[in-house]
Design a protein around this motif. Structure first.
Motif, PDB file in Angstrom:
ATOM      1  N   VAL A 124       0.861  -1.184   0.000  1.00 42.59           N
ATOM      2  CA  VAL A 124       0.000   0.000   0.000  1.00 42.59           C
ATOM      3  C   VAL A 124       0.893   1.228   0.000  1.00 42.59           C
ATOM      4  N   PHE A 125       0.535   2.211  -0.830  1.00 36.88           N
ATOM      5  CA  PHE A 125       1.247   3.480  -0.892  1.00 36.88           C
ATOM      6  C   PHE A 125       0.304   4.612  -0.491  1.00 36.88           C
ATOM      7  N   VAL A 126       0.761   5.455   0.423  1.00 36.00           N
ATOM      8  CA  VAL A 126       0.063   6.697   0.775  1.00 36.00           C
ATOM      9  C   VAL A 126       1.103   7.797   0.628  1.00 36.00           C
ATOM     10  N   LEU A 127       1.123   8.440  -0.522  1.00 32.66           N
ATOM     11  CA  LEU A 127       2.215   9.348  -0.867  1.00 32.66           C
ATOM     12  C   LEU A 127       1.727  10.785  -0.949  1.00 32.66           C
ATOM     13  N   PHE A 128       2.268  11.620  -0.087  1.00 28.06           N
ATOM     14  CA  PHE A 128       1.989  13.046  -0.074  1.00 28.06           C
ATOM     15  C   PHE A 128       0.487  13.356  -0.073  1.00 28.06           C
ATOM     16  N   PRO A 129      -0.231  12.795   0.902  1.00 27.92           N
ATOM     17  CA  PRO A 129      -1.673  13.051   0.982  1.00 27.92           C
ATOM     18  C   PRO A 129      -1.949  14.468   1.470  1.00 27.92           C
ATOM     19  N   ASP A 130      -3.194  14.907   1.278  1.00 28.74           N
ATOM     20  CA  ASP A 130      -3.603  16.214   1.785  1.00 28.74           C
ATOM     21  C   ASP A 130      -3.278  16.300   3.270  1.00 28.74           C
ATOM     22  N   PRO A 131      -2.547  17.325   3.703  1.00 31.49           N
ATOM     23  CA  PRO A 131      -2.102  17.369   5.095  1.00 31.49           C
ATOM     24  C   PRO A 131      -3.132  17.894   6.085  1.00 31.49           C
ATOM     25  N   TRP A 132      -4.165  18.590   5.589  1.00 29.98           N
ATOM     26  CA  TRP A 132      -5.139  19.185   6.505  1.00 29.98           C
ATOM     27  C   TRP A 132      -4.407  19.788   7.708  1.00 29.98           C
ATOM     28  N   ARG A 136      -8.208  21.633  13.750  1.00 26.29           N
ATOM     29  CA  ARG A 136      -9.616  21.228  13.697  1.00 26.29           C
ATOM     30  C   ARG A 136      -9.936  20.359  12.482  1.00 26.29           C
ATOM     31  N   HIS A 137      -9.001  20.308  11.527  1.00 26.90           N
ATOM     32  CA  HIS A 137      -9.206  19.501  10.323  1.00 26.90           C
ATOM     33  C   HIS A 137      -8.446  18.181  10.345  1.00 26.90           C
ATOM     34  N   HIS A 138      -7.687  17.920  11.407  1.00 26.53           N
ATOM     35  CA  HIS A 138      -6.895  16.694  11.442  1.00 26.53           C
ATOM     36  C   HIS A 138      -7.760  15.444  11.302  1.00 26.53           C
ATOM     37  N   LYS A 139      -9.006  15.517  11.734  1.00 25.26           N
ATOM     38  CA  LYS A 139      -9.897  14.365  11.621  1.00 25.26           C
ATOM     39  C   LYS A 139     -10.198  14.004  10.176  1.00 25.26           C
ATOM     40  N   ARG A 140      -9.866  14.905   9.245  1.00 26.83           N
ATOM     41  CA  ARG A 140     -10.109  14.635   7.832  1.00 26.83           C
ATOM     42  C   ARG A 140      -8.913  13.987   7.141  1.00 26.83           C
ATOM     43  N   ARG A 141      -7.803  13.849   7.840  1.00 31.81           N
ATOM     44  CA  ARG A 141      -6.653  13.188   7.230  1.00 31.81           C
ATOM     45  C   ARG A 141      -6.991  11.731   6.921  1.00 31.81           C
ATOM     46  N   ILE A 142      -6.448  11.234   5.831  1.00 30.25           N
ATOM     47  CA  ILE A 142      -6.772   9.870   5.425  1.00 30.25           C
ATOM     48  C   ILE A 142      -6.249   8.852   6.425  1.00 30.25           C
ATOM     49  N   LEU A 143      -5.123   9.154   7.071  1.00 31.06           N
ATOM     50  CA  LEU A 143      -4.613   8.228   8.085  1.00 31.06           C
ATOM     51  C   LEU A 143      -5.237   8.552   9.440  1.00 31.06           C
ATOM     52  N   GLN A 144      -6.015   7.613   9.934  1.00 30.72           N
ATOM     53  CA  GLN A 144      -6.629   7.666  11.256  1.00 30.72           C
ATOM     54  C   GLN A 144      -6.464   6.283  11.866  1.00 30.72           C
ATOM     55  N   ALA A 145      -6.772   6.154  13.139  1.00 29.96           N
ATOM     56  CA  ALA A 145      -6.619   4.846  13.780  1.00 29.96           C
ATOM     57  C   ALA A 145      -7.444   3.780  13.063  1.00 29.96           C
TER      58      ALA A 145
END
Length: 229
Positions: A124-132, A136-145
């Motif tokens: 799996v590659f997650v390369l340079f995703p939107d950093p938000w 208050r926007h961290h919950k929108r990051r693609i990487l979450q628990a």
């Protein structure tokens, strides 16, 4: 039944500029043939005899995804990207290279992940995703628990996850999140392992713009054996 997800929240609009005529034509003709099946499916059924199945989450303009697929024609490469302009660009790369081992979802990768069986991915590659960047926007990051847990479910023992970013806080965030899941082990043993691009990395035009606040950092993780109950 796996939990459904709210609509993906992303920067700006899902289309930021007019798509060029050739790419628009590919959206109509090529994309339908490359979309993964609706409902649950085994990706290996899409390419019997594939040496492996890889997933790129948020492939941007598709340069990395298409290049990896070209270098590994015996591997099925899945990609998901919600932005129409990125999808259109990726289709051009796929068409120009004559690639037959790529499947593209023009939407939320979480919906694709929910349809895949356990231990169905090799990389799996997650390369340079939107950093938000705003707190208050961290919950929108693609990487979450929960998304890390999904990746642990989907990756085979011995499978690999690569995360890359040029935003320092997101790097720290990703490292803490992934290592909090006991399924993953960080493979780095020295600083050059995260400071230098891996030997098999494909640098894209977006990466070269250096829009973040630090030099690109590459985190490679190994999926360990499942726990014995």
């Amino acid at each position: 039944m796996r939990q459904s997800h709210p609509p993906l929240r992303s920067y700006g609009r899902l289309k930021t500029r007019t798509i060029k005529p050739r790419q628009a034509a590919l959206m109509e003709t090529l994309l339908p043939a490359l979309r993964p099946p609706s409902g649950a499916f085994d990706p290996r059924a899409l390419m019997p005899g594939a040496a492996g199945v890889w997933l790129e989450i948020g492939f941007g303009g598709g340069e990395h995804m298409a290049a990896q697929a070209g270098l590994h024609p015996d591997t099925l490469v899945l990609g998901a990207e919600p932005f129409q302009n990125g999808v259109a660009s990726a289709l051009r790369h796929i068409d120009e290279a004559g690639l037959t081992n790529v499947r593209v979802l023009d939407g939320d990768v979480r919906e694709l992940m929910a349809r895949l069986p356990d231990a169905s991915l090799d990389r799996v590659f997650v390369l340079f995703p939107d950093p938000w960047p705003k707190t208050r926007h961290h919950k929108r990051r693609i990487l979450q628990a929960d998304s890390v847990a999904d990746l642990a479910r989907l990756l085979k023992p011995g499978g690999r996850l690569r995360f890359a970013s040029d935003v320092a806080h997101y790097v720290d965030w990703a490292l803490a999140l992934v290592l909090a899941n006991p399924a993953f082990r960080w493979t780095a043993v020295q600083a050059s392992d995260w400071r230098a691009p891996p030997a098999d990395h494909i640098t894209t035009r977006y990466e070269e713009k250096r829009l973040g606040d630090c030099a690109p950092v590459f985190l490679d993780f190994l999926r360990g054996q499942p726990a014995v109950l």
